[in-house]
Design an enzyme around this catalytic site. Structure first.
Site, PDB file in Angstrom:
ATOM      1  N   ALA A  74       0.821  -1.220   0.000  1.00  0.00           N
ATOM      2  CA  ALA A  74       0.000   0.000   0.000  1.00  0.00           C
ATOM      3  C   ALA A  74       0.851   1.265   0.000  1.00  0.00           C
ATOM      4  O   ALA A  74       0.823   2.048   0.940  1.00  0.00           O
ATOM      5  CB  ALA A  74      -0.913  -0.021   1.224  1.00  0.00           C
ATOM      6  N   TYR A 140      10.355   9.416  -3.376  1.00  0.00           N
ATOM      7  CA  TYR A 140       9.797   8.060  -3.441  1.00  0.00           C
ATOM      8  C   TYR A 140      10.846   7.030  -3.001  1.00  0.00           C
ATOM      9  O   TYR A 140      10.630   6.229  -2.086  1.00  0.00           O
ATOM     10  CB  TYR A 140       9.280   7.758  -4.853  1.00  0.00           C
ATOM     11  CG  TYR A 140       8.989   6.299  -5.062  1.00  0.00           C
ATOM     12  CD1 TYR A 140       8.057   5.643  -4.258  1.00  0.00           C
ATOM     13  CD2 TYR A 140       9.662   5.550  -6.027  1.00  0.00           C
ATOM     14  CE1 TYR A 140       7.808   4.284  -4.415  1.00  0.00           C
ATOM     15  CE2 TYR A 140       9.418   4.207  -6.196  1.00  0.00           C
ATOM     16  CZ  TYR A 140       8.495   3.571  -5.389  1.00  0.00           C
ATOM     17  OH  TYR A 140       8.263   2.237  -5.542  1.00  0.00           O
TER      18      TYR A 140
END
Ligand code: UDP
Length: 322
Positions: A74, A140
């Protein structure tokens, strides 16, 4: 085994759920549906709607289910978005996992298979081995590396065991064509090129042909999502059989240039392309050494680039008719 798949309604999570169910395992999904879809949820999986940033959502699952191993998918994964919204990325990708680990520890569930990325290697070029230095160049990659390290410290302190997988370029769709990468998430080369042959876009823009590679375009290591998903099944068995904690690349040990990928797509139907400018942050060549996953898990990817592009084509054709 009873597996909690966090993010099981997303692209890679849903493919892993399909592989787990083929392997006759029991699957429980927790997903907030922020980038997942109910239609990707396998009908035999038990579904909980919830967010890993809400401790009570995770506790609710652990109170009702006995979980042997957790798999975590997730995450937010869009590089340019992470540059614009780093706090959101740290909140979701790091804080979310911190809370998940806290609840796992409270309930005595100490095995996790975690999705990480080749982005932790940063601008490394060539064949990546797991012990290479990690130097992410965007939020990220930083959040994934920070979470890898958090998991390692948590394992050290509380006796967790983990398998951390670093993914290379994942593409394709399950052979049932029931699941795949949905239409509004497309920036990656293969689905973009496939849209080019389906008439959904006019052409593919190739980002630069002046790299130091055989044809001047970037080289990447493409891996079929079902091969990647199956590695997670092996990773979970490995942990439940007492395997020690490991970080492993998931890739194919080989690379293709952007032009070679365009050629593979062009074999299905004519593809128009133009050469554009380089895209920021693209290293010339990224290939995984997958020796470690082969040796430890006996994992052997079975799909070729041709299979990958064909399955994405078939899936995209199917959903474009909806
Ligand atoms: N690429 C391209 N045109 C596109 C999308 C990607 O030329 O429309 C190139 C990109 O510059 C890189 C390779 O294809 O060299 C793979 O990019 P992708 O975004 O699929 O994955 P990344 O390697 O960035 O994770």
């Amino acid at each position: 085994m009873r597996v909690l798949v966090v993010g099981g309604a997303g692209y890679i999570g849903s493919h892993t759920v399909y592989e787990l169910i083929k392997d006759q395992q029991e699957v429980i999904i927790l997903d907030n549906l922020s980038s997942g879809y109910m239609e990707l949820v396998h009908p035999e999986a038990k579904f909980y709607h919830g967010d890993i940033r809400n401790k009570s959502d995770i506790e609710n699952v652990f109170k009702q289910e006995k979980i042997d191993v957790v798999m975590h998918f997730a995450a937010k994964i869009i590089v340019p978005e992470s540059v614009k919204e780093p706090l959101e990325y740290y909140y979701n990708n790091v804080e979310g996992v911190r809370i998940l680990l806290e609840v796992m520890n409270d309930f005595g569930c100490k095995k996790i298979v975690f999705s990480s990325t080749a982005a932790v290697y940063g601008e490394a070029s060539g064949i990546c081995k797991e012990d290479m230095p990690t130097k992410p160049i965007n939020p990220y990659g930083e959040t994934k590396l920070a979470t890898e390290k958090m998991i390692q410290w948590v394992a050290n302190a509380y006796g967790f065991h983990y398998v951390i997988f670093r993914y290379f370029n994942v593409a394709g769709a399950d052979k049932s064509l029931k699941i795949g990468l949905m239409k509004d998430q497309l920036t990656h080369l293969i689905p973009v090129a496939i849209q080019g042959i389906l008439g959904i876009r006019d052409h593919l823009t190739i980002y630069g042909n002046d790299y130091p590679t055989k044809d001047g375009t970037c080289i990447r290591d493409y891996i079929h999502v079902s091969d990647l998903a199956y590695a997670h099944v092996l990773g979970a068995h490995y942990l439940l059989n007492g395997g020690s904690s490991e970080i492993m690349n998931l890739g194919s040990n080989s690379g293709f240039t952007v032009l070679e990928v365009a050629q593979a797509v062009n074999e299905i139907a004519p593809l128009k392309y133009v050469i554009g400018d380089r895209r920021d942050g693209d290293p010339a060549e990224l290939i995984a050494s997958n020796e470690k996953a082969r040796q430890i898990l006996n994992w052997v990817p079975k799909y070729t680039l041709k299979d990958i592009v064909l399955s994405d084509y078939q899936y995209r054709k199917k959903i474009s008719k909806k």
